[in-house]
Each structure stands twice: as C-alpha cells, then as structure tokens.
Design a protein around this motif. Structure first.
Motif, mmCIF file in Angstrom:
data_model
loop_
_atom_site.group_PDB
_atom_site.id
_atom_site.type_symbol
_atom_site.label_atom_id
_atom_site.label_comp_id
_atom_site.label_asym_id
_atom_site.label_seq_id
_atom_site.Cartn_x
_atom_site.Cartn_y
_atom_site.Cartn_z
ATOM 1 N N MET A 42 0.866 -1.174 0.000
ATOM 2 C CA MET A 42 0.000 0.000 0.000
ATOM 3 C C MET A 42 0.909 1.233 0.000
ATOM 4 O O MET A 42 1.652 1.450 0.950
ATOM 5 N N LEU A 43 0.846 2.014 -1.052
ATOM 6 C CA LEU A 43 1.644 3.234 -1.140
ATOM 7 C C LEU A 43 0.707 4.433 -1.016
ATOM 8 O O LEU A 43 -0.162 4.636 -1.857
ATOM 9 N N GLY A 44 0.862 5.190 0.039
ATOM 10 C CA GLY A 44 0.004 6.355 0.248
ATOM 11 C C GLY A 44 -1.467 5.986 0.320
ATOM 12 O O GLY A 44 -2.311 6.720 -0.172
ATOM 13 N N ALA A 45 -1.763 4.842 0.907
ATOM 14 C CA ALA A 45 -3.132 4.336 0.908
ATOM 15 C C ALA A 45 -4.028 5.118 1.853
ATOM 16 O O ALA A 45 -3.588 5.671 2.852
ATOM 17 N N GLY A 46 -5.277 5.147 1.531
ATOM 18 C CA GLY A 46 -6.233 5.784 2.405
ATOM 19 C C GLY A 46 -7.633 5.473 1.928
ATOM 20 O O GLY A 46 -7.818 5.002 0.819
ATOM 21 N N PRO A 47 -8.615 5.670 2.725
ATOM 22 C CA PRO A 47 -8.542 6.074 4.118
ATOM 23 C C PRO A 47 -8.358 4.858 5.041
ATOM 24 O O PRO A 47 -9.063 3.872 4.914
ATOM 25 N N LEU A 48 -7.407 4.953 5.931
ATOM 26 C CA LEU A 48 -7.154 3.851 6.851
ATOM 27 C C LEU A 48 -7.708 4.097 8.249
ATOM 28 O O LEU A 48 -7.787 3.185 9.054
ATOM 29 N N GLN A 49 -8.080 5.322 8.549
ATOM 30 C CA GLN A 49 -8.676 5.608 9.852
ATOM 31 C C GLN A 49 -10.103 5.084 9.876
ATOM 32 O O GLN A 49 -10.748 4.967 8.839
ATOM 33 N N LEU A 50 -10.587 4.740 11.041
ATOM 34 C CA LEU A 50 -11.941 4.193 11.146
ATOM 35 C C LEU A 50 -13.011 5.270 11.270
ATOM 36 O O LEU A 50 -14.194 4.972 11.215
ATOM 37 N N ASP A 51 -12.618 6.530 11.447
ATOM 38 C CA ASP A 51 -13.564 7.641 11.449
ATOM 39 C C ASP A 51 -13.170 8.583 10.320
ATOM 40 O O ASP A 51 -12.322 9.457 10.478
ATOM 41 N N PHE A 52 -13.766 8.396 9.173
ATOM 42 C CA PHE A 52 -13.396 9.155 7.979
ATOM 43 C C PHE A 52 -13.774 10.627 8.084
ATOM 44 O O PHE A 52 -12.988 11.502 7.749
ATOM 45 N N VAL A 53 -14.962 10.915 8.558
ATOM 46 C CA VAL A 53 -15.486 12.280 8.553
ATOM 47 C C VAL A 53 -14.797 13.164 9.588
ATOM 48 O O VAL A 53 -14.441 14.304 9.312
ATOM 49 N N ASN A 54 -14.561 12.654 10.787
ATOM 50 C CA ASN A 54 -14.028 13.477 11.877
ATOM 51 C C ASN A 54 -12.542 13.278 12.124
ATOM 52 O O ASN A 54 -12.057 13.538 13.218
ATOM 53 N N ASP A 76 -22.823 5.097 5.163
ATOM 54 C CA ASP A 76 -23.000 3.953 6.068
ATOM 55 C C ASP A 76 -21.691 3.641 6.797
ATOM 56 O O ASP A 76 -20.765 3.064 6.223
ATOM 57 N N GLN A 77 -21.622 4.003 8.069
ATOM 58 C CA GLN A 77 -20.412 3.795 8.872
ATOM 59 C C GLN A 77 -20.063 2.316 9.010
ATOM 60 O O GLN A 77 -18.900 1.935 8.954
ATOM 61 N N LYS A 78 -21.076 1.480 9.181
ATOM 62 C CA LYS A 78 -20.815 0.036 9.317
ATOM 63 C C LYS A 78 -20.206 -0.536 8.038
ATOM 64 O O LYS A 78 -19.298 -1.360 8.099
ATOM 65 N N TYR A 79 -20.712 -0.102 6.893
ATOM 66 C CA TYR A 79 -20.155 -0.558 5.614
ATOM 67 C C TYR A 79 -18.717 -0.055 5.455
ATOM 68 O O TYR A 79 -17.833 -0.804 5.044
ATOM 69 N N PHE A 80 -18.493 1.216 5.794
ATOM 70 C CA PHE A 80 -17.147 1.789 5.721
ATOM 71 C C PHE A 80 -16.167 0.977 6.573
ATOM 72 O O PHE A 80 -15.075 0.626 6.127
ATOM 73 N N GLU A 81 -16.553 0.657 7.788
ATOM 74 C CA GLU A 81 -15.677 -0.109 8.671
ATOM 75 C C GLU A 81 -15.480 -1.534 8.166
ATOM 76 O O GLU A 81 -14.388 -2.082 8.266
ATOM 77 N N ALA A 82 -16.524 -2.132 7.612
ATOM 78 C CA ALA A 82 -16.409 -3.498 7.098
ATOM 79 C C ALA A 82 -15.441 -3.567 5.922
ATOM 80 O O ALA A 82 -14.773 -4.579 5.712
ATOM 81 N N MET A 83 -15.331 -2.493 5.153
ATOM 82 C CA MET A 83 -14.432 -2.444 3.998
ATOM 83 C C MET A 83 -13.005 -2.057 4.387
ATOM 84 O O MET A 83 -12.086 -2.156 3.585
#
Length: 98
Positions: A42-54, A76-83
């Motif tokens: 992963m080069l410069g990968a994102g988003p890796l944080q679990l809270d994208f918006v904040n 959908d936060q649950k979908y975001f976290e699942a991915m």
C-alpha cells in the motif's frame, strides 16, 4: 500435474500494489484473498482511519469529507468499517492475548 505445479509457483509470486485508493484496494484484495497472493503493498493508501469524517489530521474540510463519505460509502459507517483493511485483517488474523 506439471500445469498444477506451475500454477502454484506463479501464485506464490503474485503480488498486489497500489497507490492512494489503489493501495487501499490492494490491501482489501490482498487481505481478503490472502491465499491467492504472496503479498501486497500500500503506497500512500487511504482512508485507513476508522472515522473518515471526523479525522483530525485531514487536509479537507469536514463538509468535503462528509460528501465523499456519502458518495463512496452511502453514508453507512458500518459498511465503511467493514471495507477497512484494518477490519479485514482483524477478521482473518485476530490478535490473541491483546
């Protein structure tokens, strides 16, 4: 039999690599299909944080991040976290004793 051995040899050297969102995708594919790839990068990968918006260190405004979140993940936060590569890795490789 020779074909099977050559296929196994090729699979053990198959690598994934991606930059930015491609790195995010490479991580998701590499972790999900870990039996098909020797590794991923992963080069410069994102988003890796679990809270994208904040996320406090983001370079974009919360409004822009919310718009991206809504468009890409349907809000959908649950979908975001699942991915998330973090979640996928945790599902396949749980840490014991932590």
């Amino acid at each position: 039999m020779l074909h099977l051995l050559s296929l196994l040899f090729l699979l053990q050297w198959r690598l994934l690599e991606g930059f930015s969102m491609g790195g995010y995708g490479a991580a998701r594919l590499g972790l999900t299909y870990y039996d098909r790839f020797a590794g991923f990068s992963m080069l410069g990968a994102g988003p890796l944080q679990l809270d994208f918006v904040n996320y406090p260190h983001a370079r974009t405004s919360p409004e822009q991040r919310q718009q991206i979140f809504d468009e890409v993940y349907g809000g959908d936060q649950k979908y975001f976290e699942a991915m998330s590569p973090w979640r996928i890795a945790g599902n396949h490789y749980p840490l014991s004793g932590c």
